[in-house]
Design a protein around this motif. Structure first.
Motif, PDB file in Angstrom:
ATOM      1  N   GLU B 289      23.975  71.680  73.790  1.00 47.09           N
ATOM      2  CA  GLU B 289      24.422  70.723  72.768  1.00 47.09           C
ATOM      3  C   GLU B 289      25.040  71.460  71.577  1.00 47.09           C
ATOM      4  OE1 GLU B 289      21.751  67.202  72.004  1.00 47.09           O
ATOM      5  OE2 GLU B 289      20.409  68.429  73.196  1.00 47.09           O
ATOM      6  N   VAL B 320      26.296  66.625  77.033  1.00 47.84           N
ATOM      7  CA  VAL B 320      26.267  65.154  76.989  1.00 47.84           C
ATOM      8  C   VAL B 320      26.826  64.548  78.273  1.00 47.84           C
ATOM      9  CG1 VAL B 320      26.309  64.971  74.470  1.00 47.84           C
ATOM     10  CG2 VAL B 320      28.477  64.986  75.721  1.00 47.84           C
ATOM     11  N   LEU B 346      25.410  57.987  65.122  1.00 49.81           N
ATOM     12  CA  LEU B 346      25.806  59.083  65.999  1.00 49.81           C
ATOM     13  C   LEU B 346      26.923  59.892  65.355  1.00 49.81           C
ATOM     14  CD1 LEU B 346      25.981  60.315  68.984  1.00 49.81           C
ATOM     15  CD2 LEU B 346      27.763  58.612  69.353  1.00 49.81           C
ATOM     16  N   ASP B 348      30.022  62.277  65.855  1.00 49.07           N
ATOM     17  CA  ASP B 348      31.001  62.721  66.863  1.00 49.07           C
ATOM     18  C   ASP B 348      31.499  64.118  66.494  1.00 49.07           C
ATOM     19  OD1 ASP B 348      31.567  60.512  68.722  1.00 49.07           O
ATOM     20  OD2 ASP B 348      32.208  59.420  66.946  1.00 49.07           O
ATOM     21  N   THR B 362      28.934  59.849  74.686  1.00 47.74           N
ATOM     22  CA  THR B 362      27.735  59.772  73.849  1.00 47.74           C
ATOM     23  C   THR B 362      27.356  58.328  73.524  1.00 47.74           C
ATOM     24  OG1 THR B 362      29.275  60.334  72.092  1.00 47.74           O
ATOM     25  CG2 THR B 362      27.694  62.028  72.729  1.00 47.74           C
ATOM     26  N   ARG B 363      28.367  57.472  73.428  1.00 45.60           N
ATOM     27  CA  ARG B 363      28.064  56.048  73.146  1.00 45.60           C
ATOM     28  C   ARG B 363      27.295  55.428  74.304  1.00 45.60           C
ATOM     29  NH1 ARG B 363      31.685  57.791  70.339  1.00 45.60           N
ATOM     30  NH2 ARG B 363      31.344  57.173  68.188  1.00 45.60           N
ATOM     31  N   ALA B 424      24.644  65.875  68.858  1.00 46.95           N
ATOM     32  CA  ALA B 424      24.594  66.806  69.983  1.00 46.95           C
ATOM     33  C   ALA B 424      25.531  67.980  69.727  1.00 46.95           C
ATOM     34  CB  ALA B 424      24.945  66.079  71.277  1.00 46.95           C
ATOM     35  N   LEU B 448      19.849  65.606  71.307  1.00 46.36           N
ATOM     36  CA  LEU B 448      19.479  64.630  72.330  1.00 46.36           C
ATOM     37  C   LEU B 448      18.230  65.037  73.097  1.00 46.36           C
ATOM     38  CD1 LEU B 448      22.879  63.589  73.931  1.00 46.36           C
ATOM     39  CD2 LEU B 448      21.231  62.047  72.846  1.00 46.36           C
TER      40      LEU B 448
END
Lengths: 227, 467
Positions: B289, B320, B346, B348, B362-363, B424, B448
């Protein structure tokens, strides 16, 4: 004088313009380097073309975030460029001149429409000028050459407007016509050698960045980023 | 006077060459940047070499970008430094690159020491190479790419932040961003496997297993400071029933050399990882990550290594991507009752979202782990840099600038009203930790792995036997 500027000088200007922009494109492409640029241009040409097409599509049309964030400036910019390219190419008087010289012609715009487009170019140009003088963000970036380039781009339209409407502004119609043609020729010649080279290099740069994203930055994995 | 005399006896700290010996590294580390920046103030520019480098490497793409920039300022509000510094025109990406690389090219490398120091302070202190501006320029001018290039020029002339010089040296010496040797790493793997074997019978961290499906590669911070991360990765692979391995040589996926602009070192670093892929004949690469690990090894690395395809020897995945695959295929099953109840947002990371298109992965993971997921705005490829990317977190000289820059991320997080941030990426994780330290907005943040481990359902056959 009129014969000279509309004859040999026009030919020379067009020659410099066409040879110049082709040279700029050729030099640009020759200067690309897959390893230095870190883009596998030829190995992944398919993904590259897709990315390039997406990039052009989103930016030739107002389908990008910058337009959403700055609708007025981008709106004026789109209008300016569309009118600047379309009006002179499809102006009746220009097409007639070309037909007389080379016996080729194409569709023309009604004079009224071309007139409005000319005014739009001039108005947009004044907007850009004021923005350069007033907005601190633009001011800090502006150099003398930005003003010169803007003047070169606007001059044919301003003088063309004066000539077409036969406005008596210190000189007669014939003089304004000659000045107008000269201004157009200066613009043509300036395109390959100044920032106006973005006439073609805009496409080169957009295609390159589109390929970069299409090939490397997620083109293969992402859902397609509109860069 | 006495101090000066003493300094004269010491070996120079600022050099145009990369530092490649332990002795030089120790001197650099001991200095803490004090004498280093003093020396830099009077360090001469080798203008001939600079001109030669420009002639050889500054080609049509960069020159065209510099030439056709319309000076329109539309890139201004794409830059988080511009926003965080109250719309300071001096923070406009176009201005920053025009006054540094633009001048450098115009003057054909004929510049002085102060000019180069300004280039350094701009390339590392006012830009994280997040590449966001490039997405907003109508001409498609990517100033992040140009700053990356400028960093290389600065490095070649010795004008590089102290920590970045050290970072590249670490890679030359250890093939890692920190002083972790292959032996240290293998020992840490063994230690982590032993520590956790009691709770996860059969757990191992297979080192150099030839023919495994996955080669897992880490960030040196993990074995050095957070070995638990390595254990978590191992447990999750174990529970998912993966055939995986870690390489001994070639175990590190990050590259501070990339942040430093030491391109020769980038090549050496990534070739070590590629050699491990080939030696172990693995099917694919999964990196931890960390955002720049992915950027360095998977996205940019193939080019440094001279791979014309632009691809590493085996397909490269970010962690991810593996997590989502494991969740979607049911290799990992999460207990839905353990989903995070509180609002979660989250981060990005630029390096694998904007620069590798992993916008939705990731979503989708968030839909498995969070009941109340809240997007930051803007998000995906339009997200702002955490504020600490491109090496910025680690550079003491720009700490003040970094902390100002963090305001943009702070406000993005506050607007979601979430108190929990999933990140992440190591750099983002650090930046978010530091922004909490500086601005105290009462948030938690996490990778994560710990979240997944907390929710994962351990299959019966992998549970420890009751005594």
């Amino acid at each position: 004088m009129y014969e000279f500027v509309s004859g040999p000088l026009a030919l020379i200007s067009f020659a410099i313009f066409f040879i110049g922009i082709i040279a700029r494109i050729v030099l640009y492409v020759k200067g690309l380097d897959w390893q230095l640029d870190r883009v596998a241009y030829s190995e992944k040409l398919g993904a590259g073309i897709k990315g390039a097409a997406r990039s052009l599509f989103h930016w030739l049309l107002p389908l990008n975030r910058t337009t959403a964030n700055h609708p007025i400036f981008m709106g004026v910019t789109y209008l300016f460029h569309i009118c600047l390219v379309i009006a002179p190419i499809f102006l009746l008087a220009h097409v007639v001149l070309i037909e007389e010289s080379w016996n080729i012609s194409w569709v023309t715009l009604p004079d009224k429409v071309a007139d409005y487009m000319t005014l739009a170019v001039i108005a947009a140009g004044i907007f850009f000028l004021i923005r350069r003088l007033v907005d601190p963000n633009v001011k800090i970036l502006t150099t003398v050459s930005d003003y010169i380039v803007l003047a070169i781009a606007l001059a044919p339209f301003i003088t063309g407007y004066i000539a077409y409407h036969q406005l008596e502004l210190g000189a007669g119609y014939k003089s304004w016509l000659i000045i107008h043609i000269l201004c157009g020729e200066i613009m043509l010649i300036a395109i390959p050698f100044t920032k106006l080279s973005h006439f073609v290099l805009f496409f080169c740069s957009r295609i390159q960045l589109g390929m970069d994203y299409g090939i490397k930055r997620g083109g293969a994995k992402g859902r397609g980023i509109a860069w | 006077m006495a101090q000066e005399a003493k300094n004269q006896d010491l070996p120079p700290l600022v050099t145009r060459k990369a530092v490649k010996t332990k002795k030089e590294l120790d001197i650099l580390l001991a200095d803490k940047g004090i004498r280093y920046y003093e020396e830099m103030e009077v360090f001469p520019v080798d203008t001939a070499a600079l001109k030669k480098t420009l002639d050889a490497t500054c080609k049509s793409r960069l020159r065209t970008w510099l030439e056709i920039c319309a000076h329109c300022s539309l890139c201004a509000d794409s830059c988080f430094f511009y926003l965080a510094n109250d719309n300071d025109p001096k923070q406009i990406p176009s201005y920053k690159i025009k006054s540094t690389l633009g001048e450098l090219v115009k003057r054909k490398g004929n510049v002085d020491t102060q000019f180069m120091i300004n280039c350094m302070d701009t390339a590392w202190g006012k830009c994280t190479c997040c590449n966001r501006c490039g997405m907003y320029c109508p001409h498609g001018i990517d100033m992040g790419v140009m700053f990356g290039y400028l960093r290389g020029l600065c490095f070649s002339q010795g004008f590089v932040p102290h920590e970045m010089k050290i970072g590249s040296c670490m890679h030359w010496l250890y093939n890692a961003q920190m002083d972790v040797t292959v032996e240290d790493y293998v020992e840490t793997c063994e230690w982590m496997a032993e520590e956790n074997e009691e709770y996860y019978p059969g757990l191992e961290i297979p080192v150099d297993k030839v023919g495994a499906d996955i080669m897992y590669v880490v960030n040196a911070r993990e074995p050095k400071h957070y070995p638990q991360d390595l254990a978590e990765a191992a447990i999750l692979f174990h529970l998912a029933g993966e055939s995986w391995t870690v390489p001994s040589k070639g175990w590190e996926g990050t590259s501070l050399a990339m942040f430093a602009g030491d391109w020769a070192c980038c090549k050496q670093q990534v070739e070590g990882v590629y050699a491990a892929m080939e030696r172990l004949k693995v099917k694919r690469y999964v990196g931890t990550e960390c955002g720049h690990q992915h950027r360095a090894t998977i996205t940019e690395g193939p080019y440094w290594a001279g791979r014309k395809s632009g691809e590493p020897p085996v397909p490269g995945f970010h962690y991810v991507e593996w997590v989502l695959e494991a969740l979607e295929t049911g290799k990992l099953k999460l207990d839905p009752a353990k989903k995070i109840k509180e609002p979660v947002t989250l981060q990005d990371p630029c390096n694998y979202v904007r620069n590798h298109g992993l916008t939705d992965v990731t979503r989708k993971i968030m839909s498995y782990i969070a009941e109340d997921f809240r997007e930051m705005s803007p998000n995906r490829e339009h997200n702002f840099c955490c504020g600490g990317g491109g090496g910025m977190n680690g550079i003491g000289r720009y700490r003040k600038e970094r902390n100002i820059g963090l305001k943009v991320k702070r406000d993005q997080i506050l607007a979601t009203e979430a108190k929990f941030v999933v990140s992440a990426c190591h750099n983002c994780w650090d930046a978010i930790r530091d922004l909490e330290e500086v601005y105290k907005i009462g948030i938690k943040w996490s990778f994560l792995k710990p979240i997944l481990l907390d929710m994962v359902i351990v299959p019966d056959h992998l549970k420890p036997k009751e005594e």
